[in-house]
Scaffold this motif. Sequence first.
Motif, PDB file in Angstrom:
ATOM      1  N   VAL A 121       2.412  -0.764  -3.710  1.00 46.66           N
ATOM      2  CA  VAL A 121       1.466  -0.978  -5.052  1.00 46.66           C
ATOM      3  C   VAL A 121       0.265  -0.245  -4.915  1.00 46.66           C
ATOM      4  O   VAL A 121      -0.272   0.651  -5.904  1.00 46.66           O
ATOM      5  CB  VAL A 121       1.368  -2.501  -5.366  1.00 46.66           C
ATOM      6  N   GLY A 122      -0.555  -0.546  -4.149  1.00 48.66           N
ATOM      7  CA  GLY A 122      -2.123  -0.015  -3.700  1.00 48.66           C
ATOM      8  C   GLY A 122      -2.102   1.432  -3.646  1.00 48.66           C
ATOM      9  O   GLY A 122      -2.827   2.057  -4.570  1.00 48.66           O
ATOM     10  N   TRP A 123      -1.086   1.713  -2.951  1.00 48.01           N
ATOM     11  CA  TRP A 123      -1.105   3.264  -2.615  1.00 48.01           C
ATOM     12  C   TRP A 123      -0.478   3.902  -3.912  1.00 48.01           C
ATOM     13  O   TRP A 123      -1.158   5.085  -4.260  1.00 48.01           O
ATOM     14  CB  TRP A 123       0.157   3.774  -1.478  1.00 48.01           C
ATOM     15  N   ARG A 124       0.592   3.393  -4.666  1.00 47.26           N
ATOM     16  CA  ARG A 124       1.285   4.199  -5.693  1.00 47.26           C
ATOM     17  C   ARG A 124      -0.088   4.413  -6.851  1.00 47.26           C
ATOM     18  O   ARG A 124      -0.181   5.117  -7.673  1.00 47.26           O
ATOM     19  CB  ARG A 124       2.145   3.483  -6.300  1.00 47.26           C
ATOM     20  N   ALA A 125      -0.748   3.208  -6.988  1.00 48.37           N
ATOM     21  CA  ALA A 125      -1.708   2.972  -8.084  1.00 48.37           C
ATOM     22  C   ALA A 125      -2.806   3.977  -8.016  1.00 48.37           C
ATOM     23  O   ALA A 125      -3.310   4.711  -9.013  1.00 48.37           O
ATOM     24  CB  ALA A 125      -2.507   1.705  -8.051  1.00 48.37           C
ATOM     25  N   VAL A 126      -3.171   4.279  -6.772  1.00 48.79           N
ATOM     26  CA  VAL A 126      -4.182   5.450  -6.403  1.00 48.79           C
ATOM     27  C   VAL A 126      -3.539   6.513  -6.644  1.00 48.79           C
ATOM     28  O   VAL A 126      -4.342   7.678  -7.000  1.00 48.79           O
ATOM     29  CB  VAL A 126      -4.980   5.118  -5.135  1.00 48.79           C
ATOM     30  N   ALA A 127      -2.594   6.843  -6.102  1.00 49.52           N
ATOM     31  CA  ALA A 127      -1.841   8.057  -6.060  1.00 49.52           C
ATOM     32  C   ALA A 127      -1.488   8.671  -7.331  1.00 49.52           C
ATOM     33  O   ALA A 127      -1.703   9.741  -7.480  1.00 49.52           O
ATOM     34  CB  ALA A 127      -0.472   8.091  -5.363  1.00 49.52           C
TER      35      ALA A 127
END
Lengths: 327, 327
Positions: free
Chosen positions: A63-69
């Motif tokens: 979730v964190g990775w995708r939100a930043v990505a």
Amino acid sequence: VLTVADIGEQGLIERIKPFCEAGSIGDDAAILDVAPGHRLVVTSDMLIETVHFSDRTTPPFSVGWRAVAANLSDLAAMGAVPLGVTVALGLPSSTRWAWLEDLYRGMAACLRSHGGAIVGGDFSRAAQRTVAITALGQLRPAEAIYRHTATPGMSVVVTGPHGASRAGLALLQAEIEVNGADEETLAAAQTWIRAHQEPLPRLDVIARMRSLIEPGSQVAIAGMDSSDGLANALWQIAHSSQVGMDIVRSRLPLPPHLSAVVGPEQALDWALYGGEDFELVLCLPTELANRLQGIVTVIGTTNDSSSVELVDAAESRSLSHESFRHF
Amino acid sequence: VLTVADIGEQGLIERIKPFCEAGSIGDDAAILDVAPGHRLVVTSDMLIETVHFSDRTTPPFSVGWRAVAANLSDLAAMGAVPLGVTVALGLPSSTRWAWLEDLYRGMAACLRSHGGAIVGGDFSRAAQRTVAITALGQLRPAEAIYRHTATPGMSVVVTGPHGASRAGLALLQAEIEVNGADEETLAAAQTWIRAHQEPLPRLDVIARMRSLIEPGSQVAIAGMDSSDGLANALWQIAHSSQVGMDIVRSRLPLPPHLSAVVGPEQALDWALYGGEDFELVLCLPTELANRLQGIVTVIGTTNDSSSVELVDAAESRSLSHESFRHF
């Protein structure tokens, strides 16, 4: 189980500091520097549990990775380089610290790989887990990429295959399955899941393209990212630029093995309308597109018509403007 | 009734364009300019229905105004001038367009009065109305105001009365009432409601202070805003700067008539712990504080102790660190 309610806001701020830019947390706002001669680029995205992610399909790190990505992908789509992000979170009181810690690990990992750092944010109580990220970037004025600057006769390119994220979601939701498939297909399926959970913002393509363009020279590039689907991106660029496009069906890069697993029609549908692949869709002068061979795939050309046509040997059909509906 | 689900995302983007900076909407990100010699300042806040606002106490115009004001207040607290804001909204499908339009009216009105414009954003479906705003500002390096730079012997000042926002909320929630009071009290009560619904970010005080400081001269100023309560602000500054403070109880500016309506103890409690007054709490060289007479109120001094004391003729007590709990 340690929850965010147990820790409280001050405690949370202390605990997330290791994931943030040193010295940036603790005042009412953060201070950053935009390099001389550069413009500031800013984009905001909100991800909401049950709408954009769920525990079943997306662990908190992802979730964190995708939100930043997703936000860095918007910067890449503008031709910008990341400066930093702010992270405003809405969290139910019962949210476990372990979940939140993994969220920050994921955000920090994506930033470490692609540039930028967490420079500020906010915590709030909420009924649904909510991740609102604003990303800041910078670019030289001549480097900005817009949707409205395509002209007839340009090459339309994509930076990678489309449909993988949708296929990964389908696997995670048990909508499709690959049980009993050969090893190569199983390995491919893992890349679809990864494409869904930890997409890569294509800042690398922007950097590579810059290295091929002589400094100071103005090369017209139009484009955007394919977060809302490839068809949507093509339509948006064509509509904003008032050009048409012929897109060659056989040139659309599909994820390897996808057609074999779900059939060619489903694979094409997901490539066009699946969304969240976070590749770049660019209109480039043909000469530049040729020099980017191996990095981008030419899928068609712009023309002076007013429609986006999907063409192949047998037939031609207009791409409808379907996309991820937000409401 | 026209809802956001009826309009859809593309339709919403078209409808909110009149409230946004011309030309800023329509690409993956917005592009802004930071003035040469200036640093970028960024702050994010999230407001959530039932936690930060409700239809009973805050009409949509005021939700928009407050959300922007809270962010501009953070910029003021850093000594910055606004450049623009991004607005990410989470909305239930049933949200009426009329509600959303008033929200944008409120945001645009606050920006028009205080500086900046809406330059970007995002829409998402959500269970609760969620307003996530990121404000961008700029300042010259020497103008930055931090919490950690107070030193012993400074004047502690506030830019206005405290407790009014909490009193306004109490009125709106029928926790207190002023029925049958004299006209002056009724008029005062209206200002408390306004303080709660449409607080003013004190960018004016920053501008005035700058006009009194010779350009290029470095004057140490510490401070923050009082959004989480005056006591919290005093405590945060003292703690970050490792100084103590003597705050003179009789000098705390209370909203006129509040003590008469709720009693002096309640009024003091709300002034210290009520929160959301969005005034600035600053530590200034005494000479500068004197020159700001009529604009700020001196409420005490910093010292080399390690506690914040509320002192008056009769007694002295330490201010506890209570504040608006976010979880």
